[in-house]
Design a protein around this motif. Structure first.
Motif, PDB file in Angstrom:
ATOM      1  N   MET A 153       0.741  -1.082   0.359  1.00 41.99           N
ATOM      2  CA  MET A 153       0.045   0.378  -0.012  1.00 41.99           C
ATOM      3  C   MET A 153       1.069   1.377  -0.329  1.00 41.99           C
ATOM      4  O   MET A 153       1.809   1.696   0.462  1.00 41.99           O
ATOM      5  N   ILE A 154       0.206   2.622  -1.085  1.00 45.41           N
ATOM      6  CA  ILE A 154       1.347   3.743  -0.915  1.00 45.41           C
ATOM      7  C   ILE A 154       0.914   4.122   0.604  1.00 45.41           C
ATOM      8  O   ILE A 154      -0.486   4.608   0.530  1.00 45.41           O
ATOM      9  N   THR A 155       1.886   4.856   1.020  1.00 45.78           N
ATOM     10  CA  THR A 155       1.831   5.618   2.190  1.00 45.78           C
ATOM     11  C   THR A 155       1.786   7.191   1.867  1.00 45.78           C
ATOM     12  O   THR A 155       2.445   7.450   1.382  1.00 45.78           O
ATOM     13  N   GLY A 156       0.778   8.146   2.130  1.00 43.45           N
ATOM     14  CA  GLY A 156       0.616   9.263   1.483  1.00 43.45           C
ATOM     15  C   GLY A 156       0.016  10.103   2.409  1.00 43.45           C
ATOM     16  O   GLY A 156       0.434  10.007   3.769  1.00 43.45           O
ATOM     17  N   MET A 157       0.236  11.830   1.971  1.00 40.03           N
ATOM     18  CA  MET A 157       0.169  12.637   3.191  1.00 40.03           C
ATOM     19  C   MET A 157      -1.379  12.712   4.048  1.00 40.03           C
ATOM     20  O   MET A 157      -2.490  12.642   3.000  1.00 40.03           O
ATOM     21  N   GLY A 158      -1.264  13.115   5.260  1.00 42.87           N
ATOM     22  CA  GLY A 158      -2.754  12.810   5.788  1.00 42.87           C
ATOM     23  C   GLY A 158      -2.535  14.102   6.197  1.00 42.87           C
ATOM     24  O   GLY A 158      -1.839  15.388   6.148  1.00 42.87           O
ATOM     25  N   ALA A 159      -3.955  14.668   7.107  1.00 40.36           N
ATOM     26  CA  ALA A 159      -4.221  15.254   7.590  1.00 40.36           C
ATOM     27  C   ALA A 159      -2.802  16.512   8.323  1.00 40.36           C
ATOM     28  O   ALA A 159      -2.759  17.507   8.301  1.00 40.36           O
ATOM     29  N   ASN A 160      -2.467  15.612   8.910  1.00 36.30           N
ATOM     30  CA  ASN A 160      -1.524  15.698  10.370  1.00 36.30           C
ATOM     31  C   ASN A 160      -0.266  16.350   9.072  1.00 36.30           C
ATOM     32  O   ASN A 160       0.482  17.692   9.770  1.00 36.30           O
ATOM     33  N   GLU A 161       0.575  16.394   8.067  1.00 36.00           N
ATOM     34  CA  GLU A 161       1.280  16.718   7.449  1.00 36.00           C
ATOM     35  C   GLU A 161       1.179  18.230   7.446  1.00 36.00           C
ATOM     36  O   GLU A 161       1.529  18.636   6.410  1.00 36.00           O
ATOM     37  N   PHE A 162      -0.166  18.103   6.624  1.00 35.72           N
ATOM     38  CA  PHE A 162      -0.829  19.490   6.486  1.00 35.72           C
ATOM     39  C   PHE A 162      -1.082  20.109   7.132  1.00 35.72           C
ATOM     40  O   PHE A 162      -2.083  21.241   7.567  1.00 35.72           O
ATOM     41  N   SER A 163      -1.129  20.199   8.639  1.00 34.04           N
ATOM     42  CA  SER A 163      -1.309  20.972   9.724  1.00 34.04           C
ATOM     43  C   SER A 163      -0.908  21.765   9.171  1.00 34.04           C
ATOM     44  O   SER A 163       0.294  22.362   9.480  1.00 34.04           O
ATOM     45  N   ARG A 164      -1.908  23.343   9.657  1.00 36.47           N
ATOM     46  CA  ARG A 164      -1.375  24.720  10.557  1.00 36.47           C
ATOM     47  C   ARG A 164       0.514  24.805  11.009  1.00 36.47           C
ATOM     48  O   ARG A 164       0.139  24.086  11.965  1.00 36.47           O
ATOM     49  N   THR A 196      14.655  21.325   7.703  1.00 33.70           N
ATOM     50  CA  THR A 196      14.691  22.311   8.573  1.00 33.70           C
ATOM     51  C   THR A 196      14.163  22.399   9.843  1.00 33.70           C
ATOM     52  O   THR A 196      13.522  23.114   9.990  1.00 33.70           O
ATOM     53  N   GLY A 197      12.258  21.700   8.894  1.00 37.12           N
ATOM     54  CA  GLY A 197      10.785  21.360   9.548  1.00 37.12           C
ATOM     55  C   GLY A 197      10.269  22.757   9.032  1.00 37.12           C
ATOM     56  O   GLY A 197       8.902  23.383   9.151  1.00 37.12           O
ATOM     57  N   ALA A 198      10.908  23.478   7.296  1.00 38.29           N
ATOM     58  CA  ALA A 198       9.833  24.530   6.656  1.00 38.29           C
ATOM     59  C   ALA A 198       8.460  24.272   6.386  1.00 38.29           C
ATOM     60  O   ALA A 198       8.789  22.926   6.093  1.00 38.29           O
ATOM     61  N   ILE A 199       8.355  25.542   5.858  1.00 36.97           N
ATOM     62  CA  ILE A 199       6.781  24.835   4.866  1.00 36.97           C
ATOM     63  C   ILE A 199       7.434  24.859   3.043  1.00 36.97           C
ATOM     64  O   ILE A 199       8.243  25.688   2.814  1.00 36.97           O
ATOM     65  N   ILE A 200       7.469  24.030   2.261  1.00 38.69           N
ATOM     66  CA  ILE A 200       8.613  23.392   0.875  1.00 38.69           C
ATOM     67  C   ILE A 200       7.322  23.937   0.342  1.00 38.69           C
ATOM     68  O   ILE A 200       6.000  22.905   0.367  1.00 38.69           O
ATOM     69  N   ALA A 201       6.951  24.682  -0.578  1.00 39.41           N
ATOM     70  CA  ALA A 201       6.384  24.581  -1.594  1.00 39.41           C
ATOM     71  C   ALA A 201       7.041  23.597  -2.550  1.00 39.41           C
ATOM     72  O   ALA A 201       8.182  24.294  -3.004  1.00 39.41           O
ATOM     73  N   LEU A 202       5.759  22.348  -2.920  1.00 41.93           N
ATOM     74  CA  LEU A 202       6.818  21.979  -3.205  1.00 41.93           C
ATOM     75  C   LEU A 202       5.926  21.648  -4.792  1.00 41.93           C
ATOM     76  O   LEU A 202       5.416  21.000  -5.990  1.00 41.93           O
ATOM     77  N   ALA A 203       6.860  22.495  -5.968  1.00 42.63           N
ATOM     78  CA  ALA A 203       6.802  22.716  -7.748  1.00 42.63           C
ATOM     79  C   ALA A 203       7.984  21.120  -8.266  1.00 42.63           C
ATOM     80  O   ALA A 203       7.317  20.590  -9.781  1.00 42.63           O
ATOM     81  N   ASN A 204       8.975  21.102  -7.512  1.00 44.79           N
ATOM     82  CA  ASN A 204      10.039  19.629  -8.704  1.00 44.79           C
ATOM     83  C   ASN A 204       8.952  18.496  -7.975  1.00 44.79           C
ATOM     84  O   ASN A 204       9.464  17.812  -7.225  1.00 44.79           O
ATOM     85  N   LYS A 205       8.705  17.916  -8.903  1.00 45.84           N
ATOM     86  CA  LYS A 205       7.821  17.101  -8.606  1.00 45.84           C
ATOM     87  C   LYS A 205       8.395  15.479  -8.885  1.00 45.84           C
ATOM     88  O   LYS A 205       8.111  15.241  -8.496  1.00 45.84           O
ATOM     89  N   GLU A 206       9.445  16.255  -9.200  1.00 47.02           N
ATOM     90  CA  GLU A 206      10.396  14.605  -9.710  1.00 47.02           C
ATOM     91  C   GLU A 206      11.132  14.434  -8.512  1.00 47.02           C
ATOM     92  O   GLU A 206      11.070  13.164  -8.196  1.00 47.02           O
ATOM     93  N   SER A 207      11.107  14.910  -7.986  1.00 51.31           N
ATOM     94  CA  SER A 207      11.579  14.645  -6.206  1.00 51.31           C
ATOM     95  C   SER A 207      10.845  13.972  -5.843  1.00 51.31           C
ATOM     96  O   SER A 207      11.350  12.952  -5.154  1.00 51.31           O
ATOM     97  N   LEU A 208       9.597  14.203  -5.363  1.00 52.64           N
ATOM     98  CA  LEU A 208       8.636  12.791  -5.348  1.00 52.64           C
ATOM     99  C   LEU A 208       8.425  11.670  -5.917  1.00 52.64           C
ATOM    100  O   LEU A 208       8.769  10.772  -5.635  1.00 52.64           O
ATOM    101  N   VAL A 209       8.660  11.728  -7.300  1.00 50.82           N
ATOM    102  CA  VAL A 209       8.680  10.878  -8.290  1.00 50.82           C
ATOM    103  C   VAL A 209       9.449   9.324  -8.261  1.00 50.82           C
ATOM    104  O   VAL A 209       9.670   8.696  -7.979  1.00 50.82           O
ATOM    105  N   CYS A 210      10.597  10.485  -8.315  1.00 51.82           N
ATOM    106  CA  CYS A 210      12.429   9.219  -8.036  1.00 51.82           C
ATOM    107  C   CYS A 210      12.694   8.878  -6.252  1.00 51.82           C
ATOM    108  O   CYS A 210      13.283   8.058  -6.544  1.00 51.82           O
ATOM    109  N   GLY A 211      11.738   9.884  -4.741  1.00 51.11           N
ATOM    110  CA  GLY A 211      11.990   9.898  -3.489  1.00 51.11           C
ATOM    111  C   GLY A 211      11.090  10.064  -2.889  1.00 51.11           C
ATOM    112  O   GLY A 211      11.297  10.230  -1.747  1.00 51.11           O
ATOM    113  N   GLY A 212      10.133   9.747  -3.385  1.00 41.70           N
ATOM    114  CA  GLY A 212       8.498   9.728  -2.679  1.00 41.70           C
ATOM    115  C   GLY A 212       8.515   8.889  -1.507  1.00 41.70           C
ATOM    116  O   GLY A 212       8.995  10.204  -0.746  1.00 41.70           O
ATOM    117  N   SER A 213       9.252   8.229  -0.957  1.00 38.93           N
ATOM    118  CA  SER A 213       8.936   7.527   0.494  1.00 38.93           C
ATOM    119  C   SER A 213      10.268   8.252   1.253  1.00 38.93           C
ATOM    120  O   SER A 213       9.734   8.796   2.382  1.00 38.93           O
TER     121      SER A 213
END
Ligand code: NDP
Length: 401
Positions: free
Chosen positions: A1-12, A130-147
């Motif tokens: 099963m693919i682990t995805g992002m849940g509400a916690n990771e997107f929390s304010r 660093t624990g920052a907010i990351i606005a991710l445009a670079n989809k290739e980083s999720l494709v090649c290093g997702g987990s």
């Protein structure tokens, strides 16, 4: 099963008055759009880091205009030139891969990850740590290093906000607290410039035709990916990582007007979508303002003017990239990393005139067939597989040329 992002990771996360921001890939299409938004609200931001690969003239101009603290050029050969361009300023200058990763480790509030390709993975990971907010445009980083990326997001308490207009749309309408009530995610695709060409006509298209996207003004690599629809394949893998739904519940629907940026279908039959004019400033602005909404004077959507919205299923024969990406996602382990590496090499081969348009997917398919599938447990494993995929793909490109 693919682990995805849940509400916690997107929390304010709380944010201060003056937000310290970095833009990786500031000289590219997404980077430039980001900095235009930042410049329009300059009193809200302190620009820390800006980066480019080679375009030091624009990087220096941006750094001066926005009073950045550090400018980094990834290709070390351009370091001297950048240094000269900024010699009359207080702006710190650095060059090379190590400097790029160190820049990612700087303590800031918000990072735009807009480097193109797998080259974005290491600095993005450093920024995540660093624990920052990351606005991710670079989809290739999720494709090649997702987990690995998601494990780091959880471990370091970072926040990942999708910039890709489709994932940004889903993020805006997906109820993370009722994931079990979601039937499917529907990623929309423009279909690119060759949506209505026959297979034979696609064989003969030129570089310029492939670069001319009908709706979006983007960098060269993503423009070619849109023409082959590999972009949608990469986005499928990206969505499977970002959202806690299995790949079978993520569909792709061609929508040539690019007005509906994606949809979420709930189990009661309701379909929620986010709409807007095709302008990357809208999703970028959303991530820049998040959790508030930023004032942005985009062209307002005039649906009466648009007139009609049309939809069709993608053609698997003319756009094999979708099948290749879905299979790689299903296979998992190193397959998506190899797919991405081969695609980067093949796109470059096409742009350099070494491959025909239809050869791009053939090179990707053949590379996948010749590559072993292995577990990826670290960034070193990912880098090794990326490199092997590139070498394999390059040898196949030479056979085509
Ligand atoms: P561009 O090609 O326009 O810009 C890429 C940026 O990355 C430039 O700043 C470039 O520097 C830098 N760069 C290129 N190669 C390297 C490298 N090896 N090391 C470090 N930096 C490098 O790309 P886009 O802005 O179009 O796309 C960026 C990312 O955003 C891609 O992953 C794309 O898929 C994604 N994206 C883009 C959208 C768009 O509308 N453009 C929409 C949604 C997602 P230099 O200028 O010096 O070459």
């Amino acid at each position: 099963m693919i682990t995805g992002m849940g509400a916690n990771e997107f929390s304010r996360k709380p944010r201060g008055e003056l937000r310290r921001i970095s833009v990786f890939g500031s000289t590219g299409s997404v980077g430039i759009n980001t900095l235009e938004l930042v410049a329009a609200s300059a009193e809200e931001f302190q620009v820390e880091v800006l980066t480019a690969n080679e375009n030091v003239a624009l990087l220096a101009e941006q750094a001066k205009k926005l009073d950045a603290k550090l400018a980094v050029v990834a290709n070390e050969a351009y370091f001297g030139e950048l240094k000269d361009l900024l010699s009359d300023t207080e702006i710190e200058v650095a060059g090379g891969q190590k400097a790029l990763i160190e820049a990612g480790s700087r303590d800031v509030d918000w990072v735009m990850a807009a480097i193109v390709g797998a080259a974005g993975l290491a600095p993005t990971l450093a920024a995540i740590q660093t624990g920052a907010i990351i606005a991710l445009a670079n989809k290739e980083s999720l494709v090649c290093g997702g987990s690995l990326v998601l494990d780091n997001v959880r471990k370091y308490g970072a926040t990942l906000l999708p910039v890709d207009s489709e994932h940004n749309a889903i993020f805006q309408v997906l109820d993370f607290n009722q994931i079990d009530k979601v039937e499917r995610l529907i990623l929309t695709a423009s279909g690119g410039p060759f949506l209505n060409l026959s297979y034979e006509e696609m064989r003969l298209v030129s570089r310029e035709q492939a670069l001319a996207h009908p709706n979006w003004d983007m960098g060269a690599k993503i423009s070619i990916d849109s023409a082959t629809m590999m972009n949608k394949g990469l986005e499928l893998i990206e969505a499977a990582h970002l959202f806690p739904l299995p790949p079978e519940q993520i569909d792709i629907l061609v929508h040539p007007q690019s007005i509906i940026h994606s949809m979420v279908e709930y189990r009661d039959g309701s379909v929620l979508s986010q709409m807007g004019s095709p302008n990357m400033k809208t999703p970028i602005s959303y991530t820049l303002g998040w959790p508030d909404r930023h004032q942005f004077n985009a062209d307002r959507l005039d649906l009466a003017k648009v007139g009609s919205l049309t939809f069709l299923n993608p053609d698997p024969i003319r756009f094999p990239a979708l099948r290749l990406a879905r299979n790689a996602l299903k296979t998992g382990k190193s397959a998506p990393t190899t797919l991405n590496a081969a695609n980067e090499v093949a796109v470059k081969g096409f742009l350099d005139g070494e491959l025909g348009f239809l050869d791009i997917c053939s090179v990707v398919e053949e590379t996948l067939q010749r590559s072993k599938i292995v577990e990826l447990n670290s960034i070193e494993d990912i880098v090794d597989i990326d490199q092997l995929g590139r070498e394999q793909a390059l040898s196949i490109v030479k056979q085509f040329a």
